[in-house]
Write a protein that holds these residues in place. Structure first.
Motif, PDB file in Angstrom:
ATOM      1  N   SER A 209     -75.595  88.225  44.416  1.00  0.00           N
ATOM      2  CA  SER A 209     -75.503  87.765  43.020  1.00  0.00           C
ATOM      3  C   SER A 209     -76.125  86.383  42.869  1.00  0.00           C
ATOM      4  O   SER A 209     -76.832  86.109  41.891  1.00  0.00           O
ATOM      5  CB  SER A 209     -74.035  87.733  42.577  1.00  0.00           C
ATOM      6  N   SER A 210     -75.870  85.503  43.836  1.00  0.00           N
ATOM      7  CA  SER A 210     -76.417  84.145  43.762  1.00  0.00           C
ATOM      8  C   SER A 210     -77.943  84.161  43.830  1.00  0.00           C
ATOM      9  O   SER A 210     -78.610  83.353  43.177  1.00  0.00           O
ATOM     10  CB  SER A 210     -75.847  83.278  44.890  1.00  0.00           C
ATOM     11  N   GLU A 211     -78.494  85.077  44.626  1.00  0.00           N
ATOM     12  CA  GLU A 211     -79.949  85.132  44.789  1.00  0.00           C
ATOM     13  C   GLU A 211     -80.660  85.423  43.476  1.00  0.00           C
ATOM     14  O   GLU A 211     -81.758  84.930  43.220  1.00  0.00           O
ATOM     15  CB  GLU A 211     -80.319  86.202  45.824  1.00  0.00           C
ATOM     16  N   ILE A 212     -80.029  86.243  42.619  1.00  0.00           N
ATOM     17  CA  ILE A 212     -80.638  86.592  41.329  1.00  0.00           C
ATOM     18  C   ILE A 212     -80.841  85.333  40.491  1.00  0.00           C
ATOM     19  O   ILE A 212     -81.919  85.094  39.932  1.00  0.00           O
ATOM     20  CB  ILE A 212     -79.744  87.596  40.576  1.00  0.00           C
ATOM     21  N   TYR A 213     -79.799  84.496  40.417  1.00  0.00           N
ATOM     22  CA  TYR A 213     -79.868  83.292  39.577  1.00  0.00           C
ATOM     23  C   TYR A 213     -80.713  82.199  40.235  1.00  0.00           C
ATOM     24  O   TYR A 213     -81.414  81.449  39.547  1.00  0.00           O
ATOM     25  CB  TYR A 213     -78.450  82.792  39.288  1.00  0.00           C
ATOM     26  N   LEU A 214     -80.666  82.123  41.555  1.00  0.00           N
ATOM     27  CA  LEU A 214     -81.495  81.137  42.250  1.00  0.00           C
ATOM     28  C   LEU A 214     -82.974  81.452  42.056  1.00  0.00           C
ATOM     29  O   LEU A 214     -83.788  80.559  41.799  1.00  0.00           O
ATOM     30  CB  LEU A 214     -81.135  81.120  43.735  1.00  0.00           C
ATOM     31  N   GLU A 215     -83.312  82.720  42.149  1.00  0.00           N
ATOM     32  CA  GLU A 215     -84.711  83.129  41.972  1.00  0.00           C
ATOM     33  C   GLU A 215     -85.172  82.872  40.539  1.00  0.00           C
ATOM     34  O   GLU A 215     -86.311  82.456  40.305  1.00  0.00           O
ATOM     35  CB  GLU A 215     -84.868  84.613  42.323  1.00  0.00           C
ATOM     36  N   ASP A 216     -84.283  83.104  39.575  1.00  0.00           N
ATOM     37  CA  ASP A 216     -84.649  82.846  38.180  1.00  0.00           C
ATOM     38  C   ASP A 216     -84.874  81.355  37.948  1.00  0.00           C
ATOM     39  O   ASP A 216     -85.812  80.959  37.247  1.00  0.00           O
ATOM     40  CB  ASP A 216     -83.555  83.369  37.246  1.00  0.00           C
ATOM     41  N   ALA A 217     -84.012  80.524  38.543  1.00  0.00           N
ATOM     42  CA  ALA A 217     -84.181  79.071  38.421  1.00  0.00           C
ATOM     43  C   ALA A 217     -85.521  78.641  39.009  1.00  0.00           C
ATOM     44  O   ALA A 217     -86.251  77.831  38.419  1.00  0.00           O
ATOM     45  CB  ALA A 217     -83.030  78.355  39.138  1.00  0.00           C
ATOM     46  N   ARG A 218     -85.845  79.173  40.177  1.00  0.00           N
ATOM     47  CA  ARG A 218     -87.117  78.821  40.829  1.00  0.00           C
ATOM     48  C   ARG A 218     -88.309  79.269  39.986  1.00  0.00           C
ATOM     49  O   ARG A 218     -89.290  78.546  39.850  1.00  0.00           O
ATOM     50  CB  ARG A 218     -87.173  79.482  42.209  1.00  0.00           C
ATOM     51  N   ALA A 219     -88.195  80.473  39.391  1.00  0.00           N
ATOM     52  CA  ALA A 219     -89.305  81.009  38.591  1.00  0.00           C
ATOM     53  C   ALA A 219     -89.509  80.194  37.321  1.00  0.00           C
ATOM     54  O   ALA A 219     -90.657  79.898  36.941  1.00  0.00           O
ATOM     55  CB  ALA A 219     -89.024  82.473  38.246  1.00  0.00           C
ATOM     56  N   VAL A 220     -88.417  79.828  36.644  1.00  0.00           N
ATOM     57  CA  VAL A 220     -88.526  79.043  35.409  1.00  0.00           C
ATOM     58  C   VAL A 220     -89.120  77.668  35.709  1.00  0.00           C
ATOM     59  O   VAL A 220     -89.936  77.151  34.954  1.00  0.00           O
ATOM     60  CB  VAL A 220     -87.148  78.910  34.725  1.00  0.00           C
ATOM     61  N   ALA A 221     -88.693  77.087  36.820  1.00  0.00           N
ATOM     62  CA  ALA A 221     -89.198  75.763  37.210  1.00  0.00           C
ATOM     63  C   ALA A 221     -90.617  75.833  37.778  1.00  0.00           C
ATOM     64  O   ALA A 221     -91.246  74.795  38.003  1.00  0.00           O
ATOM     65  CB  ALA A 221     -88.270  75.134  38.236  1.00  0.00           C
ATOM     66  N   LYS A 222     -91.092  77.063  38.044  1.00  0.00           N
ATOM     67  CA  LYS A 222     -92.404  77.291  38.673  1.00  0.00           C
ATOM     68  C   LYS A 222     -92.521  76.478  39.961  1.00  0.00           C
ATOM     69  O   LYS A 222     -93.529  75.816  40.241  1.00  0.00           O
ATOM     70  CB  LYS A 222     -93.533  76.964  37.705  1.00  0.00           C
ATOM     71  N   LEU A 223     -91.438  76.584  40.726  1.00  0.00           N
ATOM     72  CA  LEU A 223     -91.348  75.872  41.998  1.00  0.00           C
ATOM     73  C   LEU A 223     -91.497  76.878  43.138  1.00  0.00           C
ATOM     74  O   LEU A 223     -90.872  77.929  43.136  1.00  0.00           O
ATOM     75  CB  LEU A 223     -89.986  75.175  42.100  1.00  0.00           C
ATOM     76  N   SER A 224     -92.327  76.568  44.087  1.00  0.00           N
ATOM     77  CA  SER A 224     -92.463  77.403  45.286  1.00  0.00           C
ATOM     78  C   SER A 224     -92.227  76.532  46.508  1.00  0.00           C
ATOM     79  O   SER A 224     -92.610  75.363  46.539  1.00  0.00           O
ATOM     80  CB  SER A 224     -93.850  78.048  45.351  1.00  0.00           C
ATOM     81  N   PHE A 225     -91.554  77.090  47.488  1.00  0.00           N
ATOM     82  CA  PHE A 225     -91.324  76.342  48.727  1.00  0.00           C
ATOM     83  C   PHE A 225     -91.234  77.336  49.878  1.00  0.00           C
ATOM     84  O   PHE A 225     -90.651  78.417  49.759  1.00  0.00           O
ATOM     85  CB  PHE A 225     -90.063  75.486  48.644  1.00  0.00           C
ATOM     86  N   ALA A 296     -82.585  70.060  43.123  1.00  0.00           N
ATOM     87  CA  ALA A 296     -81.317  70.804  43.085  1.00  0.00           C
ATOM     88  C   ALA A 296     -81.550  72.270  43.447  1.00  0.00           C
ATOM     89  O   ALA A 296     -80.688  72.908  44.077  1.00  0.00           O
ATOM     90  CB  ALA A 296     -80.678  70.695  41.709  1.00  0.00           C
ATOM     91  N   ILE A 297     -82.696  72.818  43.054  1.00  0.00           N
ATOM     92  CA  ILE A 297     -83.026  74.208  43.422  1.00  0.00           C
ATOM     93  C   ILE A 297     -83.176  74.317  44.936  1.00  0.00           C
ATOM     94  O   ILE A 297     -82.670  75.261  45.562  1.00  0.00           O
ATOM     95  CB  ILE A 297     -84.322  74.664  42.719  1.00  0.00           C
ATOM     96  N   ILE A 298     -83.846  73.358  45.546  1.00  0.00           N
ATOM     97  CA  ILE A 298     -84.014  73.368  47.004  1.00  0.00           C
ATOM     98  C   ILE A 298     -82.661  73.245  47.697  1.00  0.00           C
ATOM     99  O   ILE A 298     -82.382  73.933  48.687  1.00  0.00           O
ATOM    100  CB  ILE A 298     -84.968  72.233  47.438  1.00  0.00           C
ATOM    101  N   MET A 299     -81.798  72.385  47.156  1.00  0.00           N
ATOM    102  CA  MET A 299     -80.460  72.228  47.725  1.00  0.00           C
ATOM    103  C   MET A 299     -79.660  73.525  47.601  1.00  0.00           C
ATOM    104  O   MET A 299     -78.925  73.911  48.516  1.00  0.00           O
ATOM    105  CB  MET A 299     -79.739  71.081  47.005  1.00  0.00           C
ATOM    106  N   THR A 300     -79.830  74.201  46.497  1.00  0.00           N
ATOM    107  CA  THR A 300     -79.134  75.473  46.288  1.00  0.00           C
ATOM    108  C   THR A 300     -79.637  76.521  47.275  1.00  0.00           C
ATOM    109  O   THR A 300     -78.860  77.328  47.795  1.00  0.00           O
ATOM    110  CB  THR A 300     -79.337  75.964  44.840  1.00  0.00           C
ATOM    111  N   LYS A 301     -80.932  76.513  47.534  1.00  0.00           N
ATOM    112  CA  LYS A 301     -81.499  77.428  48.522  1.00  0.00           C
ATOM    113  C   LYS A 301     -80.912  77.151  49.904  1.00  0.00           C
ATOM    114  O   LYS A 301     -80.646  78.088  50.681  1.00  0.00           O
ATOM    115  CB  LYS A 301     -83.018  77.285  48.551  1.00  0.00           C
ATOM    116  N   PHE A 302     -80.695  75.893  50.214  1.00  0.00           N
ATOM    117  CA  PHE A 302     -80.060  75.542  51.485  1.00  0.00           C
ATOM    118  C   PHE A 302     -78.696  76.209  51.605  1.00  0.00           C
ATOM    119  O   PHE A 302     -78.367  76.814  52.632  1.00  0.00           O
ATOM    120  CB  PHE A 302     -79.921  74.022  51.606  1.00  0.00           C
ATOM    121  N   PHE A 303     -77.871  76.075  50.558  1.00  0.00           N
ATOM    122  CA  PHE A 303     -76.537  76.679  50.598  1.00  0.00           C
ATOM    123  C   PHE A 303     -76.623  78.196  50.768  1.00  0.00           C
ATOM    124  O   PHE A 303     -75.843  78.793  51.515  1.00  0.00           O
ATOM    125  CB  PHE A 303     -75.763  76.349  49.323  1.00  0.00           C
ATOM    126  N   GLN A 304     -77.570  78.803  50.060  1.00  0.00           N
ATOM    127  CA  GLN A 304     -77.714  80.255  50.129  1.00  0.00           C
ATOM    128  C   GLN A 304     -78.081  80.701  51.556  1.00  0.00           C
ATOM    129  O   GLN A 304     -77.515  81.659  52.087  1.00  0.00           O
ATOM    130  CB  GLN A 304     -78.764  80.711  49.120  1.00  0.00           C
TER     131      GLN A 304
END
Length: 787
Positions: A209-225, A296-304
């Motif tokens: 469930s968390s991955e769905i929202y994390l991916e949406d946040a990354r897509a909206v921010a147009k952030l890739s890592f 914050a998105i990168i930090m969230t990815k760390f937790f995931q």
């Protein structure tokens, strides 16, 4: 729903109000400046609070067009002051007099039949904010109150010692409402909301469930890592550079607005005589500047990643680049605090970094009490940072002291934090378990609680204390039933254990460890339905435990539901691709269901993992299914798997040359190809089967073994005769001579056997003699033709 107003956006994002905005309430400015006490002590608000009747406060809150904003301001101020008092600091001892009378009521309202954390300060602030934000009229007038209620519920869960199914369900409902509202009508708000929802799901370990929202946040921010490797050095005396991981981040749009905090927690240096402070890369890498929301998105990815990967050193190596990226670059106070704390946790397991970890955590605890950084800056992206409350900082400090052997020092911290389970551990190490019981009894004399009675039961191993805890809770505490059930579980009294663990789950469904033990205990007493229910619920909460998926499959097999067992094993494989036993279980269920392609895949994978592996039963069933061309799971003829099965046998015989059963099956399958070359191969395989059979010392010890050898000879003769029709005389002679030698040899061995009763082999023995006569006649015929 109404459009979200500007002042609501300011409060949600915690951004300063532009000078051009002149129509914003002074209360909003005070809240954004971190002056929560000023708002709460305002004469207008104080008089409203004092006029509320203690009973049914909810009903006394009147929300209308005129005063809904005022109620909203006071709820946000109260909530953020609670955050300051327990998370961000600086901590103040003074209470809000007008709210102090609500503390006892707050204790009951927030506890959910089990006590919340004893270290919580000013619980009335959270209670008051939650009562206001739960008002339906407020939701109609001010849409952002739903988001604030979601935040309140999440913080409420974090102060509880048990995961609450009630809070989880309410929060999920709020997520749905917010997602379809106008609240997240711009990219900045949408990204922030997605991050906060991901953080919410982390607590309950809902990784998917968390991955769905994390991916949406990354897509909206147009952030890739992505993690990438580059040559670098990690130690001071390292001569040769080796590949090192780093995080490569890119943004394809303008950064989200953010503000810079000038006074940030500092990073304590490693000061190690071997390790470098940072990896020294041979080629200097250019850091891409990110905004705080992007960080914050990168930090969230760390937790995931931390939650979804195994807890080992390899995982630490893969996730530390995410932390380093935030620590080295962020200008946000909450993100820096959270990242440094997480690094302390990772470094506390390494002897070269544990000293830095200890110094860093002590420094962070001090920083929470120092007022150099403005309160308003501390709240920037707080809800997206994953920052822990002050008592978890202190608990981790105590944990590190315990790991370093400083048991008494750790004990003092645990006592100050009322962490009674850890107190028991310390006294057990000090061989003073009786002391733990004394302290718990002292605390019980001050204030009896469900938790203390349960812990006293654990220490003394007396069941009556669990019963006292159960009655004290009004027979509503999942904790009491859990401790009670685990007591019987530890004694291997699984029947009694199931009764109490099952009731604990009925009271609180979000208890992974209890579900796992309930499933195991139910399996021991062969209550397959309870075991299946427990394991299913566990797999909903925690989807990465292959052992539970494997156990669930076993339970389904016992229930006769092999299809569900097959799907469970598929999930087990996803969790642990390198456990050959799980592949073996999947192979067995697959053969029963007719998933023949999966059987072949499983067998190959087991050989990858084990090298040599023989399961004649599986190979026999698979071969017979193909020989008889039975329907597979999908109602297709199984002869379609002949090619892949022959490849499997080819691989098997390359590593195992002395197993006659494998050669027999290989030969029978080869015959199915029905052409000259394959017949020749089949004859060779039967000869190999014969050689492997007679070389086995047991081959002539029993009727069954003798009949097996005789059967190989008969089949060898039969296949050879079939092949002769398409051969030249020279080829016929070579084949017949080979068959003659095999038949003569086995006839002599059987004739030499001394048994009282040879009736069991008589029929096959006669057939072999008959075939030998035919072979000899054919050889004479060929010889006459040559002459």
């Amino acid at each position: 729903m109404n459009e979200i107003q500007k002042f609501e956006q300011y409060l949600l994002i915690n951004i300063p109000i532009p000078d051009s905005e002149t129509d914003v309430s002074p209360y909003v400015k005070e809240i954004l400046n971190g002056e929560y006490e000023v708002v709460l002590k305002n004469e207008f608000f104080s008089s409203i609070i004092l006029n509320l009747i203690d009973e049914n406060i909810e009903e006394n809150i009147s929300i209308n067009n005129d005063n809904c904003k005022n109620w909203f301001y006071i709820s946000v101020a109260s909530f953020l002051y609670f955050i300051q008092s327990n998370w961000t600091g600086p901590f103040k001892k003074e209470d809000i007099d007008s709210l102090l009378r609500l503390r006892r009521r707050a204790s009951t309202y927030l506890s959910f039949h089990d006590q919340f954390n004893e270290n919580v300060s000013k619980s009335e602030l959270l209670y008051f904010a939650k009562i206001i934000l739960n008002n339906d009229q407020l939701h109609k007038h001010l849409p952002s109150s739903l988001w604030w209620l979601f935040r309140v519920n999440h913080i409420h869960q974090l102060i509880l010692e048990e995961a609450s199914e009630n809070l989880f369900n309410k929060s999920e409902n709020l997520i749905k409402q917010i997602s379809i509202s106008n609240l997240i009508n711009n990219d900045s708000l949408r990204t922030l909301f997605n991050i906060e929802v991901a953080q919410f799901y982390f607590y309950y370990r809902r990784i998917q469930s968390s991955e769905i929202y994390l991916e949406d946040a990354r897509a909206v921010a147009k952030l890739s890592f992505d993690l990438e490797g580059a040559l670098g050095k990690r130690t001071k005396y390292q001569q040769q550079a080796k590949p090192q991981l780093y995080l490569n981040a890119k943004v394809d749009k303008d950064l989200f607005p953010h503000r810079v905090c000038e006074i940030l927690p500092k990073v304590i240096n490693l000061s190690d005589d071997l390790r470098l402070e940072k990896v020294e890369f041979l080629i200097e890498r250019k850091n891409v500047e990110l905004g705080c929301i992007e960080e914050a998105i990168i930090m969230t990815k760390f937790f995931q990643l931390k939650l979804s990967q195994p807890n080992d050193q390899l995982t630490d190596e893969e996730i530390i680049p995410y932390l380093n990226n935030v620590i080295d670059n962020t200008k946000n106070w909450s993100l820096r605090m959270s990242a440094l704390f997480q690094r302390c946790i990772l470094e506390s397991n390494n002897k070269r970094t544990i000293e830095r970890s200890l110094s860093q955590i002590e420094y962070l605890i001090d920083q929470l009490n120092i007022s150099k950084t403005f309160i308003s800056f501390r709240l920037d992206l707080f809800f997206a940072s994953g920052m822990n409350p002050i008592w978890l900082f202190k608990k981790h400090l105590a944990n590190m002291m315990l790991n370093l052997g400083m048991v008494k020092g750790a004990l003092d911290h645990y006592l100050s934090l009322s962490l009674w389970e850890d107190v028991i551990i310390c006294y057990t190490i000090l061989e003073k378990k009786y002391k733990a019981a004394e302290i718990i009894q002292q605390e019980l004399s001050k204030k009896p609680t469900v938790k203390l009675w349960c812990l006293l039961g654990d220490v003394t191993e007396k069941v009556e204390y669990y019963e006292t805890a159960w009655k004290l809770s009004g027979e509503k505490s999942s904790r009491a039933q859990r401790h009670w059930g685990l007591y019987y579980y530890s004694k291997k009294n699984y029947k009694e254990s199931v009764v109490h663990l099952k009731l604990s789950i009925e009271l609180n469904n979000i208890q992974e460890s209890v579900l796992e033990r309930l499933g195991f205990a139910a399996m021991q007493i062969k209550d397959w339905k309870v075991a299946a229910s427990a394991y299913r619920k566990y797999c909903v909460l925690e989807q990465s435990n292959f052992e539970v998926w494997n156990n669930l499959a076993k339970v389904y097999i016992k229930l006769g539901d092999k299809r569900r067992a097959w799907y469970s094993l598929q999930d087990a494989i996803k969790c642990n691709f390198n456990k050959w036993e799980v592949w073996g279980n999947l192979m067995v269920v697959s053969i029963d269901l007719g998933h023949f392609s999966e059987v072949i895949h499983c067998y190959h994978r087991i050989m990858d993992l084990k090298g040599v592996y023989v399961d004649i039963e599986i190979l026999s069933i698979l071969s017979k299914a193909i020989i008889n061309n039975v329907k597979d799971f999908y109602e297709n003829p199984s002869r379609k798997y002949l090619k892949n099965t022959l490849e499997l046998f080819g691989r098997l015989t390359a590593s195992i040359s002395n197993n006659s059963d494998i050669w027999i099956l290989y030969a029978e399958l080869t015959v199915l190809k029905n052409n000259g070359m394959e017949y020749q191969k089949a004859i060779q395989y039967f000869q190999r089967a014969y050689g492997a059979a007679i070389s086995n010392p047991r081959s002539f010890k029993s009727v069954e073994d003798v009949n097996k050898v005789l059967g190989i000879c008969l089949r060898l003769a039969e296949i050879s005769m079939s092949y002769l029709t398409n051969c030249s005389n020279t080829q016929k002679k070579v084949i017949l001579v080979s068959v003659k030698l095999c038949l003569q040899s086995v006839i002599k061995k059987v004739e030499d056997l001394i048994w009282e009763d040879q009736s069991g082999i008589t029929e096959n023995f006669i057939k072999v003699k008959e075939n030998l006569k035919i072979v000899l006649d054919l050889l004479i015929e060929i010889q006459n033709k040559e002459d």
